[in-house]
Design a protein around this motif. Structure first.
Motif, PDB file in Angstrom:
ATOM      1  N   SER A  93       0.833  -1.196   0.000  1.00 22.52           N
ATOM      2  CA  SER A  93       0.000   0.000   0.000  1.00 22.52           C
ATOM      3  C   SER A  93       0.873   1.254   0.000  1.00 22.52           C
ATOM      4  N   ALA A  94       0.336   2.323  -0.540  1.00 24.88           N
ATOM      5  CA  ALA A  94       1.003   3.621  -0.446  1.00 24.88           C
ATOM      6  C   ALA A  94       0.766   4.181   0.952  1.00 24.88           C
ATOM      7  N   ASP A  95       1.762   4.867   1.502  1.00 24.28           N
ATOM      8  CA  ASP A  95       1.554   5.503   2.798  1.00 24.28           C
ATOM      9  C   ASP A  95       1.224   6.984   2.596  1.00 24.28           C
ATOM     10  N   GLY A 149       3.992   9.536   0.834  1.00 19.55           N
ATOM     11  CA  GLY A 149       4.504   9.326  -0.510  1.00 19.55           C
ATOM     12  C   GLY A 149       5.367   8.094  -0.678  1.00 19.55           C
ATOM     13  N   TRP A 207       5.983   3.750   0.180  1.00 19.68           N
ATOM     14  CA  TRP A 207       5.224   2.511   0.009  1.00 19.68           C
ATOM     15  C   TRP A 207       5.509   1.602   1.182  1.00 19.68           C
ATOM     16  N   CYS A 208       4.540   0.784   1.541  1.00 21.64           N
ATOM     17  CA  CYS A 208       4.756  -0.119   2.660  1.00 21.64           C
ATOM     18  C   CYS A 208       4.165  -1.494   2.372  1.00 21.64           C
ATOM     19  N   SER A 255      10.041   2.720  -3.204  1.00 18.53           N
ATOM     20  CA  SER A 255       9.331   2.617  -4.481  1.00 18.53           C
ATOM     21  C   SER A 255       8.309   1.486  -4.432  1.00 18.53           C
ATOM     22  N   PRO A 256       7.298   1.566  -5.296  1.00 22.02           N
ATOM     23  CA  PRO A 256       6.307   0.481  -5.337  1.00 22.02           C
ATOM     24  C   PRO A 256       6.921  -0.828  -5.812  1.00 22.02           C
TER      25      PRO A 256
END
Length: 91
Positions: A24-26, A29, A31-32, A53-54
């Motif tokens: 998921s995006a946090d 800005g 990603w986690c 990065s994603p």
């Protein structure tokens, strides 16, 4: 992005576990990879690992998913396994 619900059950060992994994995006800005795990019917634990990065987050999530599939976890009923993880579920 990766999103999995896995479970592992073995009545002979009194094992009834779940494992949820998603990328998921946090809010800042980044990603986690979020992992939730525990015993069905009980409060579980949550861990969030941050990535720049994603692509990095997706790769880390897939690596964790393969580890769990090798340890005997299987997709929850009605949940498809992503194509890139199909080989990990069988061997």
């Amino acid at each position: 992005m990766l999103s999995l619900w896995l479970h592992r059950q073995d009545p002979t060992r009194n094992m009834n576990r779940f494992y949820r994994l998603y990328v998921s995006a946090d809010l800042l800005g980044g990603w986690c990879v979020v992992r939730e795990w525990g015993r069905h019917g009980a409060a579980g634990q949550v861990r969030r690992d941050l990535y720049a990065s994603p692509e990095d987050a997706q790769a880390a999530g897939q690596r964790l998913a393969r580890q769990k599939l090798r340890r005997g976890y299987r997709p929850a009923l009605g949940t498809p396994l992503p194509a890139e993880l199909l080989g990990a579920a069988t061997g």
